[in-house]
Design a protein around this motif. Sequence first.
Motif, PDB file in Angstrom:
ATOM      1  N   UNK A  41     -41.236 -48.285   0.516  1.00 11.15           N
ATOM      2  CA  UNK A  41     -41.032 -46.966   1.070  1.00 11.15           C
ATOM      3  C   UNK A  41     -42.376 -46.328   0.926  1.00 11.15           C
ATOM      4  N   UNK A  42     -42.451 -45.237   1.496  1.00  8.03           N
ATOM      5  CA  UNK A  42     -43.659 -44.391   1.496  1.00  8.03           C
ATOM      6  C   UNK A  42     -43.673 -43.349   0.184  1.00  8.03           C
ATOM      7  N   UNK A  43     -44.791 -43.645  -0.974  1.00  8.33           N
ATOM      8  CA  UNK A  43     -44.484 -43.102  -2.215  1.00  8.33           C
ATOM      9  C   UNK A  43     -45.056 -41.505  -2.070  1.00  8.33           C
ATOM     10  N   UNK A  44     -44.151 -40.711  -2.702  1.00  3.95           N
ATOM     11  CA  UNK A  44     -44.484 -39.208  -2.614  1.00  3.95           C
ATOM     12  C   UNK A  44     -45.016 -39.026  -4.399  1.00  3.95           C
ATOM     13  N   UNK A  49     -40.768 -30.887 -10.266  1.00  8.18           N
ATOM     14  CA  UNK A  49     -39.703 -30.904  -9.290  1.00  8.18           C
ATOM     15  C   UNK A  49     -39.722 -30.022  -8.126  1.00  8.18           C
ATOM     16  N   UNK A  50     -40.082 -28.743  -8.289  1.00  6.86           N
ATOM     17  CA  UNK A  50     -40.415 -27.777  -7.386  1.00  6.86           C
ATOM     18  C   UNK A  50     -41.184 -28.488  -6.587  1.00  6.86           C
ATOM     19  N   UNK A  51     -42.426 -29.048  -6.771  1.00  6.03           N
ATOM     20  CA  UNK A  51     -43.447 -29.467  -5.790  1.00  6.03           C
ATOM     21  C   UNK A  51     -42.844 -30.494  -5.312  1.00  6.03           C
ATOM     22  N   UNK A  52     -41.965 -31.497  -5.563  1.00  3.48           N
ATOM     23  CA  UNK A  52     -41.374 -32.615  -5.150  1.00  3.48           C
ATOM     24  C   UNK A  52     -40.613 -32.339  -4.077  1.00  3.48           C
ATOM     25  N   UNK A  53     -39.750 -31.201  -4.558  1.00  2.00           N
ATOM     26  CA  UNK A  53     -38.637 -30.499  -3.614  1.00  2.00           C
ATOM     27  C   UNK A  53     -39.392 -30.086  -2.190  1.00  2.00           C
ATOM     28  N   UNK A  65     -31.811 -39.388  -4.210  1.00  2.64           N
ATOM     29  CA  UNK A  65     -31.116 -40.187  -5.116  1.00  2.64           C
ATOM     30  C   UNK A  65     -31.831 -40.441  -6.442  1.00  2.64           C
ATOM     31  N   UNK A  66     -31.108 -40.009  -7.531  1.00  2.00           N
ATOM     32  CA  UNK A  66     -31.966 -40.115  -8.726  1.00  2.00           C
ATOM     33  C   UNK A  66     -31.447 -41.230  -9.499  1.00  2.00           C
ATOM     34  N   UNK A  67     -32.509 -41.927 -10.116  1.00  2.00           N
ATOM     35  CA  UNK A  67     -32.025 -43.035 -11.129  1.00  2.00           C
ATOM     36  C   UNK A  67     -31.710 -42.623 -12.455  1.00  2.00           C
ATOM     37  N   UNK A  68     -33.079 -42.512 -13.084  1.00  2.00           N
ATOM     38  CA  UNK A  68     -32.954 -42.188 -14.810  1.00  2.00           C
ATOM     39  C   UNK A  68     -32.437 -40.675 -14.971  1.00  2.00           C
ATOM     40  N   UNK A  69     -31.977 -40.824 -16.470  1.00  2.00           N
ATOM     41  CA  UNK A  69     -31.377 -39.317 -16.896  1.00  2.00           C
ATOM     42  C   UNK A  69     -32.331 -38.299 -17.192  1.00  2.00           C
ATOM     43  N   UNK A  76     -33.841 -31.615 -11.947  1.00  2.00           N
ATOM     44  CA  UNK A  76     -34.195 -32.041 -10.459  1.00  2.00           C
ATOM     45  C   UNK A  76     -33.199 -31.895  -9.495  1.00  2.00           C
ATOM     46  N   UNK A  77     -32.056 -31.924  -9.837  1.00  2.00           N
ATOM     47  CA  UNK A  77     -30.733 -31.620  -8.796  1.00  2.00           C
ATOM     48  C   UNK A  77     -30.816 -30.284  -8.352  1.00  2.00           C
ATOM     49  N   UNK A  78     -30.988 -29.452  -9.474  1.00  2.00           N
ATOM     50  CA  UNK A  78     -31.220 -27.749  -9.210  1.00  2.00           C
ATOM     51  C   UNK A  78     -32.129 -27.402  -8.123  1.00  2.00           C
ATOM     52  N   UNK A  79     -33.468 -28.019  -8.790  1.00  2.00           N
ATOM     53  CA  UNK A  79     -34.479 -27.728  -7.724  1.00  2.00           C
ATOM     54  C   UNK A  79     -34.329 -28.087  -6.237  1.00  2.00           C
TER      55      UNK A  79
END
Length: 430
Positions: A41-44, A49-53, A65-69, A76-79
């Motif tokens: 895929x294309x890497x971001x 997390x706010x920046x990623x969102x 879709x998040x893998x690790x804990x 991350x889900x909240x952002x």
Amino acid sequence: MKVLVYGSGAREHALALKIKQSPLLEKLYLCKPNDGFAELGEVLEADDFAGLAEIALEKQVDLLVVGPEDPLVKGIADEFKKAGIPVIAPTKDWAMLEGSKSFAKNFMQRNNIPTAGYEIITDAKDIYNVLEKFTVPVVLKADGLAAGKGVYIANTRIDAERTLYEYLEGKFSEASSKVVVEEFLEGDELSLIALWDGNTLLPFIPARDYKKLEEGNKGPNTGGMGSYCPVSLELKEYEELEKYVKQLETALKNEKADFVGVVYSGLIMTKEGLKVLEYNMRFGDPETQPLLMHLNSDLLDIFRLAVNKELHKAELKWKSGQTFCVVAAADGYPENPKKGGEIKNVDEIVKNHGVTVFYAGVKKQDGKLAANGGRVLSVCQSGPLAQKCIYDALAELDFCDKIYRKDIGEVSLSKEVCAKDEGCCGNCGF
Ligand code: AMP
Ligand code: GLY
């Protein structure tokens, strides 16, 4: 759909590959992939997390879709929810079912979910009184996340006292300032991964992982040295599992768990029946690798139904037989894995033995793939000859630091499975 998969292990490689196979996928984005699957895929990249969102919004990502804990308990889900992007991941408050053992125990107790008897301790002056309530072996669990190292089984009272003291004095910093002291249970373990959409719990087939480093379940605990699915169950066990799924679904409903994500139940089949050892709020690693290979259904379609709160319409279709996964780690794992060993012939072993390889601790150095962490890769295969194919592939794998367990699966590997002594029989159907 445009989908972003977050995480760097073999589990995330398996998720990315399965999502990539979906006809619903328009574009795959990856965050923090290892060099073994980054090209899917294309890497971001983002600082937080706010920046990623924000980047995900720009790229019109439809699903995270998040893998690790770790990112789950850090929110991350909240952002992403704040940014209006659907997620397959619990919010911070529900990530606590994994992030705090005492939170999980209290959840089980409130909802009459069978689990080991326990006490919670925060003050070293209570060690004597708390341990008086248990016989040995006794299980000590750091309350918070401790990179999979926070569970200790003490075989003597002295060992329990000493370890409990070390925990409370900060062995795992804040994570062990509170400790769950727990009754020791005996029985076969199962991993039950289920998707939750806020209303419906959709269980996958039961899987099993092998946490110990050495054959015969000896040696130190690891992140997992192999796995397979489905686990064969007797009728009574199957009925108990079904009953448990209903109980968990009711508990999540009663507690108004308003997230969309995974609930992983670590279960143990004791003489008194099924009990819960732990919750993880994510896909298991290495269980996800064989589970997704065994799944015939379109995973992205299932995720789409989940975020639309329509999991009741979903049906999971599975291959027949079993799928196996054996992890190749680097010598010295888990304490001190050797880094830098070149991994030379993965394409060849895939071609020769029909196996699927998912990468974990790997890095490209001068264009060559090398080990860069404990668990290096997972070798997986389905069908009656799967174990033979996997072990032939691992024997041929040209990675000088490789270590792996040779006893993954219900039936131990026998020469009779394959007519030929060398290489794969070629009849695996892959
Ligand atoms: P946990 O992170 O709580 O799943 O613990 C890791 C591993 O420790 C489990 O997979 C079990 O093998 C073992 N374990 C945890 N709790 C218990 C228990 N109460 N009795 C026996 N073994 C346990
Ligand atoms: N396989 C256990 C875990 O993912 O924590």
